[in-house]
Design an enzyme around this catalytic site. Structure first.
Site, short mmCIF file in Angstrom:
data_model
loop_
_atom_site.label_atom_id
_atom_site.label_comp_id
_atom_site.label_asym_id
_atom_site.label_seq_id
_atom_site.Cartn_x
_atom_site.Cartn_y
_atom_site.Cartn_z
N CYS A 153 0.81 -1.22 0.00
CA CYS A 153 0.00 0.00 0.00
C CYS A 153 0.84 1.27 0.00
O CYS A 153 0.40 2.31 -0.52
CB CYS A 153 -1.00 0.00 1.16
SG CYS A 153 -0.29 0.22 2.80
N ASP A 154 2.05 1.24 0.55
CA ASP A 154 2.92 2.42 0.54
C ASP A 154 3.11 2.95 -0.88
O ASP A 154 3.25 4.16 -1.11
CB ASP A 154 4.31 2.09 1.09
CG ASP A 154 4.33 1.23 2.32
OD1 ASP A 154 3.38 0.45 2.52
OD2 ASP A 154 5.30 1.30 3.08
N ALA A 155 3.16 2.01 -1.83
CA ALA A 155 3.43 2.37 -3.22
C ALA A 155 2.41 3.35 -3.77
O ALA A 155 2.71 4.10 -4.71
CB ALA A 155 3.45 1.11 -4.08
#
Length: 375
Positions: free
Chosen positions: A165-167
């Protein structure tokens, strides 16, 4: 008489219950000057200490994602402050990197794209093609040689796509900005397709939150699902940076706004009484330590949503001020932002004397929008 007394007691009881909730609705508000001064102090401390390790952090490469997240907030502060010193600092970084995206983790890796957000914003200010061309060529290569990998974590080259999800903070805003700047929708089309694939994979529809990656689908932490605060902060803040580039009324705009509102509704429910968001969003009782990177990004998202007419001010303003006041408690006298959870992928620990550049980026993003709200 007893009936009358009962009615009076009931009314009195209801008034007391409402009164107990009033502090949330009447969260202390800062003035524009107070917000400005706080941001300046934090920004100056970070620049002064940028090339030196300490306070729990090491010096990162200029194109590292950690710094890329800092630049997003520092760019907003540079525009707000109108002091050329901050733009000069960022331009100096671009000159040092020759305006190239990162390469340590490979051409496709989202973390290596983060710095492009700063390059494209500086291009908007100056119009110098050298700030734009390397990023455009990099993304052109990806479009014409798209990764064919799976989103499953334990597969080869899995991070060539956005399977964590950081991406969704690191790369999609770069694609959206480039599409808006060039007027070429192929960048937007690619981004939306990949973003939807990631969301279909990692978004928990019941909780309206994102798993960090598929390793957490069945994981439990003290009996609760694991939804990492900063991980969801990356997504929530990234959504604002995408939506800002889209034309209202388009299908893309509607898609991202709908997702943003779903997250906002759930995140409002999960804010703690002291204004933070716990490192494990569903396990606040097990993570009582303040944490400022997730809280900073959430506060930024809520404030941006109000300022842009996407979130209702009456419903969300108290959330913003509670978050901002909580962040202020973690800024030292000399301007260091503490309680930033170190680099990681899951809930953990944070300390008052430890900081990281991405936490400062979140703080400056939040402050920029809070300044617009302040009287």
């Amino acid at each position: 008489m007893n009936l009358l007394f009962g009615k009076i007691f009931t009314i009195f009881f209801l008034i007391c219950c409402i009164s107990l909730q009033m502090p949330n609705a009447q969260a202390q508000k800062a003035s524009k000057q107070e917000v400005f001064n706080s941001m300046q102090k934090v920004a100056d401390w970070q620049i002064e200490n940028f090339w030196e390790a300490g306070h729990g952090r090491r010096v990162h490469e200029p194109t590292n994602w950690t710094n890329g997240a800092l630049y997003v907030g520092m760019m907003k502060w540079a525009n707000l402050s109108d002091d050329p010193a901050y733009t000069d600092f960022l331009t100096g970084i671009g000159e040092k990197t020759e305006w190239k995206l990162g390469s340590r983790l490979g051409r496709y890796h989202a973390d290596e794209h983060t710095v492009g957000q700063m390059y494209l914003e500086l291009y908007r200010k100056s119009g110098e093609e050298k700030m734009l061309e390397p990023t455009q060529k990099h993304l052109d290569f990806i479009i014409y040689h798209p990764a064919q990998t799976s989103l499953h974590w334990n597969t080869p080259f899995h991070q060539d796509r956005w399977n964590w999800c950081d991406a969704l903070f690191m790369s999609p805003p770069v694609w959206a900005k480039l599409s808006k700047i060039t007027g070429d929708e192929k960048y937007l089309d690619f981004m939306v397709k990949e973003y939807k694939a990631t969301t279909d994979y990692l978004f928990d529809k019941k909780e309206s939150l994102y798993y960090r990656d598929d390793n957490y689908f069945s994981a439990l932490d003290n009996g609760t699902k694991v939804f990492w605060s900063r991980g969801n902060g990356w997504v929530f803040a990234g959504l604002t940076n995408i939506i800002a580039e889209l034309e209202p009324g388009t299908s893309e705009y509607k898609y991202f706004v709908k997702l943003f509102k779903k997250m906002a509704k759930r995140l409002k429910e999960l804010q703690t009484a002291d204004g933070y968001w716990a490192m494990s969003l569903l396990g606040a009782e097990f993570y009582p330590t303040p944490e400022t990177s997730g809280t900073g990004f959430f506060t930024y998202g809520f404030a941006w949503g109000i300022n842009n007419g996407i979130l209702d001010k009456d419903d969300y303003e108290a959330v913003v001020w509670k978050g901002w006041n909580a962040l202020q408690e973690c800024v030292t006298e000399d301007g260091m932002l503490g309680y930033v959870q170190p680099i990681g992928a899951a809930p953990g620990q944070a300390w008052p004397d430890r900081t990281e550049v991405y936490g400062v980026g979140a703080y400056l993003c939040a402050g920029t929008e809070i300044y617009k709200m302040a009287q």
